[in-house]
Design a protein around this motif. Structure first.
Motif, short mmCIF file in Angstrom:
data_model
loop_
_atom_site.label_atom_id
_atom_site.label_comp_id
_atom_site.label_asym_id
_atom_site.label_seq_id
_atom_site.Cartn_x
_atom_site.Cartn_y
_atom_site.Cartn_z
N GLN A 49 -12.71 5.06 -13.26
CA GLN A 49 -11.33 5.63 -13.13
C GLN A 49 -11.08 6.57 -14.36
O GLN A 49 -10.65 7.70 -13.93
N GLN A 64 -9.90 -2.64 0.55
CA GLN A 64 -9.76 -1.89 -0.50
C GLN A 64 -10.48 -0.36 0.30
O GLN A 64 -11.12 -0.63 1.18
N ASN A 76 -15.30 -0.56 -13.99
CA ASN A 76 -14.25 0.08 -12.99
C ASN A 76 -13.31 1.18 -14.01
O ASN A 76 -12.87 2.17 -13.65
N LEU A 88 -8.01 10.14 -6.98
CA LEU A 88 -7.78 8.86 -6.18
C LEU A 88 -6.56 9.09 -5.12
O LEU A 88 -6.59 8.78 -4.16
N THR A 147 -9.47 1.64 -4.65
CA THR A 147 -8.25 0.79 -5.06
C THR A 147 -8.09 0.01 -3.85
O THR A 147 -8.25 0.24 -2.57
N LEU A 172 -0.63 6.13 -10.47
CA LEU A 172 -2.19 6.26 -10.46
C LEU A 172 -2.96 6.78 -11.41
O LEU A 172 -2.52 7.82 -12.22
N LEU A 229 1.75 3.50 -2.91
CA LEU A 229 0.58 4.23 -3.93
C LEU A 229 0.76 5.41 -3.84
O LEU A 229 0.22 6.05 -5.12
N SER A 278 1.04 -1.25 -0.01
CA SER A 278 -0.04 -0.08 -0.12
C SER A 278 0.58 1.10 -0.18
O SER A 278 0.57 2.11 -0.55
#
Lengths: 375, 375
Positions: free
Chosen positions: B317, B282, B313, B257, B327, B252, B245, B242
């Motif tokens: 996005q 998530q 999805n 996000l 995510t 990304l 990210l 994680s």
């Protein structure tokens, strides 16, 4: 395992052991930890006084504490009968059918039905405190939110530190604002009431949220390695509950339950509302499965659920109905595989802790000499 | 942070970083960790070859690995169209209505729909391996069970160690029996597919289950203190996904996000079947809420759910539909509060680790001198 907090409390090790059994609490304290006696089952003040007398005689002047269940919100003036009346008939029928399906006998005439809602009510907790403050307890812990402001003041007047359990940084901040001295960060993997956040994440979140208050890591801790992990996360101590259930000093109501605990793996617990109406981790049984089944009536909110199932649980325990027999316990139940004395368990905790420190120092490229002073 | 495993692999630190972005994986390796590139999004072998070429050029001869998704069970000879035909009409309608409710525009003509089921199928993973074994990768990780026996043999023939993720001691033992070299113990609090057992409990359970195989602790690890905790639990390294990210190198698909990740707290994730049909942690969104709502149709089993929601999805996005944008990410998202370079993140990990070791040595009454030899 010494921290500022364990030094303040006068304990040799920053290992806090919660248990409903005086013999276990006293043995934890004698072993160098800090025993915390759960008071919820004492509905009669004189029984609590008798057991605190016993604790006094068996702790060699070493420190111990008391854990009460005192909701911050008052349910003033509501009688048990009035709460009983709020339980839907369909739920009563569901309990009756479950007991019948498993052929659970009734209690004998005059046999107490065990756990009652009254132990969770503020008045009862207050009579417990009237007794407790006559004893030199060093810590008062509350399992359900912050205790009322006057109780915190009263504890402080007696030189007693106040701890409260939290399952999220938000709860923890609330405790700090209420004037609590110590926050117990109770992770998802713990036995009993838990939130969604696991100990690995919750502990540092709570440490940051209530800084500079001391935090105890709880949930998933049953070995010296796990103690080292909890302390590495910034906690000033660890809080262990499940581990003592299978000690020789524990007085579980049933040998069959002890056998189930010794045999259970880490996947044999479930976080269910079946016991109290709030999510609490416990052994997964056909009883919890029935309540968690979407085709059933589902559980009632606290305190209704606890009241609804109190007598049924007493019958299940009294008659040791194997498939329904359970208890609150955490995911570490998978490592509780033998019955030993509290002292033997404690010795293994300290040995495991030293091994973990040796290992982590090797990984970090440190000498880690014992007994030395900081560089 | 050196262990036998990190020494074997030639990495300075036993910190494994999983990421779908080559720039992040390479930066983790350059910082002294072990970068692991997720291959699931590469459906075209030449794209994977291009990115592995790039990795080679940007890792200064330091070690890195590849993560594939290869189910142990074959779904041989089933086409994507045949799987598509198994999706109930009511579920398609539910997706269409959700997209309409949130006014999610369609993709432009010719725009790819992103993630496809094909990336999860063995044939695709095998073409990825045909490419990967041309590169000097040091580790092949599999996110979904043990890889087939011939793949393990092929990896070993190339001198590549094989790792597999496990959410329970039972899974871990299965991996050991299959000839896996390293088990990644992925706790409940981790991002992506997880079981019910939290990292604090799972890590030592898996260490004991697969002894003497090395274990990596995964889930809930995003600070140096958490690394120290994972290593104290007996792991030979930690596996972090994680945390990367929100690094500057991460690509990304959406700034919104990234903003959601930076703002999220530890309670803003959910373990939901909405993404793939298996429980995966998530960001909690109105999308996961809709799928987890008991009044909805519920999710389909893997791989149907993933195929059902793939285009939706991509549309969410592509058009950055705020309330639905999510995510896979773990509970440590609460500590991901700023965008920094991988190197800066890594530096903070090593500093935090050293602080944790200093602290735990003080608690243990050890000197903990740096750079010394074992006593």
């Amino acid at each position: 395992m010494q921290t500022e907090l364990s030094n303040t409390l006068g304990a040799e090790h920053a290992v806090f052991g919660f248990t409903p059994f005086p013999a276990v609490a006293a043995a934890i304290t004698r072993a160098g930890g800090f025993g915390v006696l759960g008071a919820v089952r004492y509905t009669a003040p004189d029984e609590l006084a008798r057991d605190l007398d016993w604790m006094q005689e068996h702790t060699d002047g070493l420190p111990y504490g008391l854990d009460v269940v005192m909701p911050a919100k008052k349910v003033a003036g509501v009688s048990e009968a009035e709460v009983e009346a709020m339980i839907p008939e369909g739920h009563r029928r569901f309990v009756a059918e479950l007991l019948e399906k498993h052929r659970v006998p009734a209690l004998a005439a005059g046999e107490a039905s065990g756990w009652r809602i009254t132990g969770w009510m503020e008045e009862v907790a207050r009579t417990q405190l009237d007794v407790a403050f006559d004893y030199p307890i060093k810590l008062l812990a509350n399992a359900l939110g912050s205790p009322p402001a006057d109780v915190i003041r009263r504890a402080h007047d007696h030189g007693v530190l106040v701890a409260a359990l939290a399952g999220s940084p938000r709860h923890a901040r609330h405790h700090k604002d209420a004037g609590i001295d110590i926050v117990v960060a109770q992770g998802y993997e713990a036995g009993g009431h838990t939130g969604e956040i696991a100990t690995m994440v919750l502990t540092p979140e709570v440490v940051a949220a209530v800084d500079p208050l001391p935090v105890l890591a709880a949930g998933g801790i049953g070995t010296g390695e796990q103690i080292a992990a909890g302390l590495a996360l910034g906690a000033q101590g660890v809080w262990l509950g499940s581990l003592w259930l299978t000690t020789e000093e524990a007085q579980l109501h049933s040998r069959r339950l002890t056998a189930k605990l010794l045999a259970a793996g880490p996947e044999d617990t479930v976080r269910s509302r079946a016991l109290t109406g709030k999510p609490a981790r416990q052994l997964r049984t056909e009883w919890t499965d029935a309540w968690d089944d979407p085709s059933g009536p589902g559980t009632l909110p606290m305190p209704l659920q606890g009241l609804l199932v109190a007598e049924a649980n007493s019958r299940i325990q009294r008659h040791e109905i194997e498939p329904l027999l359970g208890t609150p316990v955490g995911q570490i139940v998978g490592r509780m595989n033998s019955e030993r004395s509290v002292q033997a368990v404690f010795d293994e905790l300290t040995r495991g802790f030293e091994r973990a420190i040796d290992r982590i120092n090797r990984i970090a490229g440190r000498a880690g000499t014992r007994g030395g002073t900081a560089e």
